[in-house]
Motif scaffolding. Sequence first.
Motif, mmCIF file in Angstrom:
data_model
loop_
_atom_site.group_PDB
_atom_site.id
_atom_site.type_symbol
_atom_site.label_atom_id
_atom_site.label_comp_id
_atom_site.label_asym_id
_atom_site.label_seq_id
_atom_site.Cartn_x
_atom_site.Cartn_y
_atom_site.Cartn_z
ATOM 1 N N GLN A 1 47.284 42.601 77.104
ATOM 2 C CA GLN A 1 46.046 42.345 78.165
ATOM 3 C C GLN A 1 45.861 40.706 78.013
ATOM 4 O O GLN A 1 45.633 40.187 79.038
ATOM 5 C CB GLN A 1 44.833 43.107 77.968
ATOM 6 C CG GLN A 1 45.022 44.661 78.315
ATOM 7 C CD GLN A 1 43.697 45.349 77.840
ATOM 8 O OE1 GLN A 1 42.760 44.946 77.185
ATOM 9 N NE2 GLN A 1 43.612 46.520 78.384
ATOM 10 N N LEU A 2 45.903 40.352 76.913
ATOM 11 C CA LEU A 2 45.758 38.645 76.899
ATOM 12 C C LEU A 2 46.822 37.835 77.124
ATOM 13 O O LEU A 2 46.748 36.633 77.823
ATOM 14 C CB LEU A 2 45.135 38.274 75.344
ATOM 15 C CG LEU A 2 43.923 38.676 74.982
ATOM 16 C CD1 LEU A 2 43.837 38.473 73.462
ATOM 17 C CD2 LEU A 2 42.746 37.803 75.879
ATOM 18 N N VAL A 3 48.079 38.450 77.127
ATOM 19 C CA VAL A 3 49.421 37.722 77.036
ATOM 20 C C VAL A 3 49.834 37.808 78.419
ATOM 21 O O VAL A 3 50.504 36.974 79.024
ATOM 22 C CB VAL A 3 50.473 38.062 76.114
ATOM 23 C CG1 VAL A 3 51.619 37.274 76.234
ATOM 24 C CG2 VAL A 3 49.674 37.627 74.514
ATOM 25 N N TYR A 4 49.977 39.109 78.910
ATOM 26 C CA TYR A 4 50.729 39.214 80.175
ATOM 27 C C TYR A 4 49.820 39.755 81.341
ATOM 28 O O TYR A 4 48.626 40.219 81.219
ATOM 29 C CB TYR A 4 51.562 40.531 79.854
ATOM 30 C CG TYR A 4 52.596 40.466 78.935
ATOM 31 C CD1 TYR A 4 53.821 39.791 79.303
ATOM 32 C CD2 TYR A 4 52.489 41.108 77.739
ATOM 33 C CE1 TYR A 4 54.864 39.385 78.265
ATOM 34 C CE2 TYR A 4 53.368 40.920 76.731
ATOM 35 C CZ TYR A 4 54.738 40.212 77.011
ATOM 36 O OH TYR A 4 55.710 39.811 76.070
ATOM 37 N N THR B 1 53.664 40.464 70.199
ATOM 38 C CA THR B 1 54.499 40.408 71.346
ATOM 39 C C THR B 1 55.954 40.076 71.329
ATOM 40 O O THR B 1 56.657 40.566 72.026
ATOM 41 C CB THR B 1 53.900 40.002 72.414
ATOM 42 O OG1 THR B 1 53.711 38.591 72.064
ATOM 43 C CG2 THR B 1 52.655 40.574 73.075
ATOM 44 N N SER B 2 56.422 39.392 70.176
ATOM 45 C CA SER B 2 57.876 38.738 70.071
ATOM 46 C C SER B 2 58.248 39.580 68.687
ATOM 47 O O SER B 2 59.528 39.902 68.811
ATOM 48 C CB SER B 2 57.742 37.509 69.860
ATOM 49 O OG SER B 2 57.010 36.885 69.017
ATOM 50 N N LEU B 3 57.605 39.539 67.766
ATOM 51 C CA LEU B 3 57.978 40.069 66.359
ATOM 52 C C LEU B 3 58.088 41.522 66.586
ATOM 53 O O LEU B 3 58.808 42.202 65.795
ATOM 54 C CB LEU B 3 57.294 39.755 65.098
ATOM 55 C CG LEU B 3 57.264 38.106 64.846
ATOM 56 C CD1 LEU B 3 56.701 38.071 63.254
ATOM 57 C CD2 LEU B 3 58.847 38.123 64.711
ATOM 58 N N HIS B 4 57.128 42.154 67.226
ATOM 59 C CA HIS B 4 57.152 43.680 67.245
ATOM 60 C C HIS B 4 57.542 44.686 66.233
ATOM 61 O O HIS B 4 56.429 44.479 65.348
ATOM 62 C CB HIS B 4 57.700 44.338 68.558
ATOM 63 C CG HIS B 4 59.245 43.444 68.698
ATOM 64 N ND1 HIS B 4 60.230 44.048 67.820
ATOM 65 C CD2 HIS B 4 59.873 42.757 69.434
ATOM 66 C CE1 HIS B 4 61.428 43.581 68.100
ATOM 67 N NE2 HIS B 4 61.139 42.754 69.088
ATOM 68 N N TYR B 5 58.548 45.126 65.952
ATOM 69 C CA TYR B 5 59.022 45.930 65.055
ATOM 70 C C TYR B 5 58.867 44.941 63.482
ATOM 71 O O TYR B 5 58.401 45.525 62.577
ATOM 72 C CB TYR B 5 60.570 45.971 64.975
ATOM 73 C CG TYR B 5 61.224 47.084 64.117
ATOM 74 C CD1 TYR B 5 61.008 48.390 64.106
ATOM 75 C CD2 TYR B 5 61.674 46.496 62.913
ATOM 76 C CE1 TYR B 5 61.786 49.151 62.863
ATOM 77 C CE2 TYR B 5 62.126 47.199 61.636
ATOM 78 C CZ TYR B 5 62.323 48.621 61.901
ATOM 79 O OH TYR B 5 62.773 49.353 60.741
ATOM 80 N N PHE C 1 54.583 46.487 79.251
ATOM 81 C CA PHE C 1 54.709 45.938 77.621
ATOM 82 C C PHE C 1 53.875 46.987 76.500
ATOM 83 O O PHE C 1 54.213 46.859 75.463
ATOM 84 C CB PHE C 1 54.254 44.630 77.721
ATOM 85 C CG PHE C 1 55.346 43.735 78.329
ATOM 86 C CD1 PHE C 1 56.401 43.235 77.396
ATOM 87 C CD2 PHE C 1 55.073 43.173 79.560
ATOM 88 C CE1 PHE C 1 57.334 42.486 78.221
ATOM 89 C CE2 PHE C 1 55.965 42.337 80.106
ATOM 90 C CZ PHE C 1 57.150 42.146 79.572
ATOM 91 N N ILE C 2 52.925 47.445 76.969
ATOM 92 C CA ILE C 2 52.192 48.440 76.116
ATOM 93 C C ILE C 2 53.185 49.459 75.817
ATOM 94 O O ILE C 2 53.449 49.829 74.506
ATOM 95 C CB ILE C 2 50.943 48.919 76.789
ATOM 96 C CG1 ILE C 2 50.026 48.055 76.810
ATOM 97 C CG2 ILE C 2 50.483 50.143 75.889
ATOM 98 C CD1 ILE C 2 48.694 48.602 77.397
ATOM 99 N N ALA C 3 53.785 50.046 76.712
ATOM 100 C CA ALA C 3 54.935 51.047 76.297
ATOM 101 C C ALA C 3 56.110 50.519 75.558
ATOM 102 O O ALA C 3 56.585 51.194 74.561
ATOM 103 C CB ALA C 3 55.585 51.603 77.470
ATOM 104 N N HIS C 4 56.508 49.419 75.831
ATOM 105 C CA HIS C 4 57.570 48.581 75.092
ATOM 106 C C HIS C 4 57.189 48.348 73.653
ATOM 107 O O HIS C 4 58.059 48.692 72.741
ATOM 108 C CB HIS C 4 57.921 47.394 75.876
ATOM 109 C CG HIS C 4 58.836 46.347 75.042
ATOM 110 N ND1 HIS C 4 60.219 46.650 75.013
ATOM 111 C CD2 HIS C 4 58.687 45.120 74.409
ATOM 112 C CE1 HIS C 4 60.812 45.759 74.354
ATOM 113 N NE2 HIS C 4 59.790 44.902 73.855
ATOM 114 N N LEU C 5 55.926 47.836 73.248
ATOM 115 C CA LEU C 5 55.591 47.632 71.963
ATOM 116 C C LEU C 5 55.327 48.923 71.370
ATOM 117 O O LEU C 5 55.534 48.879 70.053
ATOM 118 C CB LEU C 5 54.378 46.751 72.041
ATOM 119 C CG LEU C 5 54.775 45.184 72.596
ATOM 120 C CD1 LEU C 5 53.504 44.617 72.752
ATOM 121 C CD2 LEU C 5 55.727 44.487 71.446
#
Length: 416
Positions: A383-386, A283-287, A394-398
């Motif tokens: 689902q676990l984090v947010y 969720t933070s490193l993503h790319y 956040f699904i769309a963001h990632l």
Amino acid sequence: MTATSHIIGLLLGTEEDWPAAFEEILLRLGPVQGAGGSRHTFDCERITIEPFGLRDRPRYDLVIDRLAYWYYVPREWLKKVALMDGVYLLNSPFTFQSMEKHAAYCAMMRLGLKVPETVLVPFKNPVDNARYAYTAARYNRPFDLEAIAAKIGYPLYMKPYDGGAWRGVSRIGNREELHAAYDASGEMLMHLQKAIDYDVFARSLSIGAETMVMRFQPDQPMHLRYAVDHSFLSAPVGAEVVTISRLVNAFFKWEFNSCETLVSGSEVYPIDYANACPDVALTSLHYYFPWAMKTLVKWCVFALVTSRRAKLDLETDRYFAIADEPGMTYAEKLEGYRELADAYFDSERYQDFWADKQSRLDEIVLDWVAGPDFDQLLIRTVQLVYPVHEHDKFIAHLRGLLGLWVRDETARLAVA
């Protein structure tokens, strides 16, 4: 030919995303060929915490530790398996504990790096123990906090000597903020450190012989802190950031660590480089998450297949000899440190080892990240984090950021 089987142990706290990714890539990679046509297979297990005899033989050949920096039972187990059983650990359990930010400052100052002026001050409130209170009352000398801050110069930062995740960090601009932060520090032992006016904040994640330098935005929420930017540093500055990161790790025998540096013009100031549990969250490193997982697999496989042995002896005199060499410029010292670091990480042998295997692993990771199984991992992680109301966002963001990585990686492999 009989295969040599290796078991990798994962010593975990609350993480689920990267362990699942590591296990999946290792499974998809399958057997790896070593020297002389030898065949090596890998299994991965999550380590449980239980009583252990000091003469018990562990099951594991290599352990990735994400827990022992704060949990004492596994910390002592790691020391035992390192000393008695030759289990390969990515970070030395004798130097990589939660207080090492202070030791790391001292070591890098000793080597001549441009660490900002730093002072350690006593506890505001002694630890809740009668012996601490008695000693503090009898032997702690009064000191002028304002005078120390004035000597360092405003602005400055107050931060725990053993901190992490920005716990207890305050930017101090005047005497009122100084006293407020010190009063709030309570039983935390604090550093005062000169603030640097910087152009760029770089965070470099090093795994074994590889380093990824990322543009970090500390004032942003966690999911936006790592900016996707491939040209935010000049080539010389980027090389210096990498050298500092690997120097720190080779000096302390750390192989899974992140380093924070501030760049002001062409000057590089290391400010934090002892992260016992470096950020590798999806969720933070993503790319950058696929690179981190691929590289973690690569380093573990390399260490096991080549029978790399962990070194517990720091051999600090080799570094100090460079630091103390009269007439050497800063650049020449960095070059000497880089040679020592490359030798510790066996960088040339590592590159040779993966030369004929890299393309296959690249395709494996690309296929997985582009496919439905990775998307399910992404969804489960969100689902676990947010909270529920933020899941779609956040699904769309990632998905967008990982989709960008898939496009970039596809283009890179097409011309490789």
